[in-house]
Design a protein around this motif. Structure first.
Motif, PDB file in Angstrom:
ATOM      1  N   LEU A 149      -8.662   3.213  -6.766  1.00  0.00           N
ATOM      2  CA  LEU A 149      -8.136   2.492  -5.611  1.00  0.00           C
ATOM      3  C   LEU A 149      -6.690   2.045  -5.856  1.00  0.00           C
ATOM      4  O   LEU A 149      -5.866   1.999  -4.941  1.00  0.00           O
ATOM      5  CB  LEU A 149      -9.024   1.253  -5.407  1.00  0.00           C
ATOM      6  N   ASP A 206      -4.459   3.590   2.794  1.00  0.00           N
ATOM      7  CA  ASP A 206      -5.892   3.292   2.924  1.00  0.00           C
ATOM      8  C   ASP A 206      -6.142   1.815   3.239  1.00  0.00           C
ATOM      9  O   ASP A 206      -7.284   1.365   3.267  1.00  0.00           O
ATOM     10  CB  ASP A 206      -6.663   3.722   1.665  1.00  0.00           C
ATOM     11  N   ILE A 219      -5.363  -0.742   1.475  1.00  0.00           N
ATOM     12  CA  ILE A 219      -5.545  -1.558   0.265  1.00  0.00           C
ATOM     13  C   ILE A 219      -4.320  -1.365  -0.627  1.00  0.00           C
ATOM     14  O   ILE A 219      -3.912  -0.226  -0.904  1.00  0.00           O
ATOM     15  CB  ILE A 219      -6.828  -1.143  -0.486  1.00  0.00           C
ATOM     16  N   GLY A 220      -3.755  -2.444  -1.064  1.00  0.00           N
ATOM     17  CA  GLY A 220      -2.560  -2.375  -1.902  1.00  0.00           C
ATOM     18  C   GLY A 220      -2.866  -1.664  -3.215  1.00  0.00           C
ATOM     19  O   GLY A 220      -4.021  -1.593  -3.642  1.00  0.00           O
ATOM     20  N   ASP A 221      -1.829  -1.151  -3.871  1.00  0.00           N
ATOM     21  CA  ASP A 221      -2.037  -0.354  -5.086  1.00  0.00           C
ATOM     22  C   ASP A 221      -0.787  -0.378  -5.958  1.00  0.00           C
ATOM     23  O   ASP A 221       0.232  -0.980  -5.590  1.00  0.00           O
ATOM     24  CB  ASP A 221      -2.426   1.090  -4.704  1.00  0.00           C
ATOM     25  N   ASP A 237       0.846  -1.197   0.000  1.00  0.00           N
ATOM     26  CA  ASP A 237       0.000   0.000   0.000  1.00  0.00           C
ATOM     27  C   ASP A 237       0.879   1.245   0.000  1.00  0.00           C
ATOM     28  O   ASP A 237       1.812   1.344   0.794  1.00  0.00           O
ATOM     29  CB  ASP A 237      -0.891  -0.041   1.256  1.00  0.00           C
ATOM     30  N   SER A 238       0.559   2.207  -0.873  1.00  0.00           N
ATOM     31  CA  SER A 238       1.391   3.420  -0.917  1.00  0.00           C
ATOM     32  C   SER A 238       0.690   4.648  -0.346  1.00  0.00           C
ATOM     33  O   SER A 238       1.308   5.687  -0.187  1.00  0.00           O
ATOM     34  CB  SER A 238       1.826   3.708  -2.360  1.00  0.00           C
ATOM     35  N   ASN A 239      -0.628   4.552  -0.050  1.00  0.00           N
ATOM     36  CA  ASN A 239      -1.314   5.767   0.411  1.00  0.00           C
ATOM     37  C   ASN A 239      -2.065   5.592   1.728  1.00  0.00           C
ATOM     38  O   ASN A 239      -2.899   6.430   2.086  1.00  0.00           O
ATOM     39  CB  ASN A 239      -2.253   6.305  -0.675  1.00  0.00           C
TER      40      ASN A 239
HETATM   41 CA    CA Z   1      -3.766   2.030  -1.232  1.00  0.00          CA
END
Ligand code: CA
Ligand code: GLC
Length: 510
Positions: free
Chosen positions: A78, A29, A31-33, A25-27
């Motif tokens: 997302l 939230d 959830i991976g992205d 996850d980079s942000n």
């Molecule tokens: Ca994310």
């Protein structure tokens, strides 16, 4: 890129499946992205895999975690943006890794503009882009969804969905659908992707008599749907990718438990380049089952000149460590098997860390198909939240997330990560492992032993499925190149295998 004399890259590659929601996850939230994938490219480069396959990252209402697509030409917010995927294509290539996307041809989301139009009236020009009927037959949907037909109240007809009601099936007999979906492939090929994993590649063709199917009393249609028209669809897709340079590849998910049927999807070299064959997913941790499965695949594939694939884990099934009694030793011996058979191995994110499925409670359950356990987030750091700062992750972490965390394993020479890294490197270094013939060697019942040979390059592999030591002498003199438990490497093989130990051997004089 290889010339016409050398085998295509995908035969020798180790391919790594990224399930983006759970990778990194980079942000914050939970959830991976795509930003997370970009951030972990060093990790993937260290592992050494030649190609990455990303499960769907396209616009989606996420009824089926992205396998319900509402725009094939855009990235779901997302996961990031088109700029992120362009960067990922570029950066993977810069590191010598190819990038494959997931192509979902059988169905769209019910929120796709095509379906919104199609369901708006019986005489809408896109009505025939989906499959409508006045009378449902007995076909059963997958993912515990019951009947494969759902009534559309507004127009008074039923539409077909082999998966969730939010995943209406496209009508591939309509040439406009064929053209529109082939254009989707071109859109991504033009952006530089190296190929596709094709979701339920055996499902696009339907029995157009819509006869009741006796097997649907107990099974969803997608478990065995196998219609000539699906082959026609695949030939069309293959013609599209063949127009591009650089050996773009089509890998199909043919989720039928029959090697003979799976093999048909290679066509005459004009359909899939490779198909998954999920037989190994049903085999427990026992030598005999694998012996029979490998023999069947070898016997049928070799004469057909079809290239096998090997999968022990993915996002739809319990992880192999979990299936093999939770034993890390078994999972590591299985890694040796996966990576040394004849064919292209697929590594599912986290198996290189020896992860087990997460424990899912009714409160943490997300997937209607009950597949959350294997989709747990990857623990990057030992200390909670394991590199997933911010909101709670969308699923809980797998067991032992601290001791199995990537940071603990990356530089530990005896870790499961290091074992996979060495196995990937061993394949790279050995034509016998990449391309060689497979020959079974005599061994006691609980041991699987085989030799791989390509011209004058040779390797042998011995896998002890038992939890007792076994004796498995081989002709000739062999050195241990790699051991699943890291013990005995670079020493001569004395014919003895420790419990649950697998060995990769090379001839002593080489
Ligand atoms: Ca994310
Ligand atoms: C494939 C995918 C699975 C998905 C289904 C419907 O089997 O791997 O995750 O639910 O197709 O798209």
């Amino acid at each position: 890129m290889s010339d016409s004399l050398s085998p295509p890259w995908w035969k020798g590659a180790s391919i790594y499946q990224i399930y983006p929601r759970s990778f990194a996850d980079s942000n914050g939230d939970g959830i991976g992205d795509l930003g997370g994938v970009l951030h972990q490219l060093d990790y993937l480069e260290q592992l050494g895999v030649e190609a990455l396959w990303l499960s769907p990252i396209f616009r989606s209402p996420m009824a089926d975690a992205g396998y319900d697509i509402s725009d094939y030409r855009d990235i779901d917010p997302l996961f990031g943006s088109l700029a992120d995927i362009d960067r990922l294509i570029e950066e993977s290539h810069a590191r010598g890794m190819r990038l494959l996307l997931d192509f979902v041809p059988n169905h769209t989301s019910d929120q796709h503009p095509w379906f919104i139009e199609s369901s708006s009236s019986r005489d809408n020009p896109k009505r025939d882009w989906y499959i409508w009927s006045d009378r449902p037959n007995n076909w059963r949907a997958a993912l515990n969804a019951g009947s494969a037909w759902t009534l559309d109240e507004r127009t008074g007809q039923y539409y077909l969905h082999l998966f969730l009601p939010q995943q209406p099936d496209l009508n591939w007999r309509n040439p406009e659908v064929v053209a529109a979906m082939q254009d989707v492939l071109r859109f991504w090929l033009d952006r530089g992707v190296d190929g596709f994993r094709i979701d339920v590649a055996h499902c696009t063709g339907k029995d157009d008599t819509f006869a009741d199917e006796p097997r649907c009393i107990t099974q969803p249609l997608s478990d065995f749907n196998d219609q000539p028209y699906s082959h026609e669809v695949l030939r069309g897709l293959r013609r599209v990718v063949d127009q591009y340079p650089g050996e773009r590849v089509l890998i199909g998910e043919v989720n039928i438990r029959s090697t003979r049927q799976v093999l048909q999807y290679y066509g005459r070299g004009d359909e899939l380049h490779m198909s998954f064959n999920f037989l190994p997913l049903d085999i427990g941790w026992e030598a005999e089952g694998f012996r029979r499965c490998i023999e069947e695949i070898e016997t049928l594939y070799a004469p057909a000149d079809a290239w096998p694939t090997w999968v022990l884990s993915n996002h739809d099934n319990r992880r192999h460590r979990t299936r093999y009694h939770g034993s890390l030793a078994n999972a590591r011996a299985a890694a040796m098997l996966l990576m040394t058979l004849r064919g292209t191995p697929f590594i599912y994110q986290g198996e290189e860390l020896g992860l087990e499925d997460a424990h899912i409670t009714p409160e943490t359950r997300v997937d209607p198909g009950g597949r959350d356990g294997c989709r747990a987030p990857i623990p990057w750091l030992a200390t909670p939240p394991h590199g997933w700062d911010g909101a709670a992750t969308w699923l809980p972490f797998p067991p032992d997330a601290d001791t199995l965390a990537a940071e603990r394993q990356r530089h530990d020479p005896l870790s499961t990560f290091s074992l996979y890294r060495h196995l990937v490197a061993a394949r790279r270094a050995s034509p016998a492992l990449r391309l060689g013939d497979w020959h079974e060697l005599p061994a006691p019942p609980s041991v699987l032993a085989y030799r791989r040979q390509h011209v004058d390059d040779q390797r042998a592999v011995c896998i002890n499925f038992a939890d007792t030591a076994q004796v498995c002498p081989l002709d000739g003199q062999w050195l241990i190149e790699l051991a699943s438990d890291g013990h005995g490497e670079a020493t001569p093989y004395d014919g003895r295998l420790a419990p649950r130990q697998a060995l990769l051997l090379r001839p002593k004089d080489v």
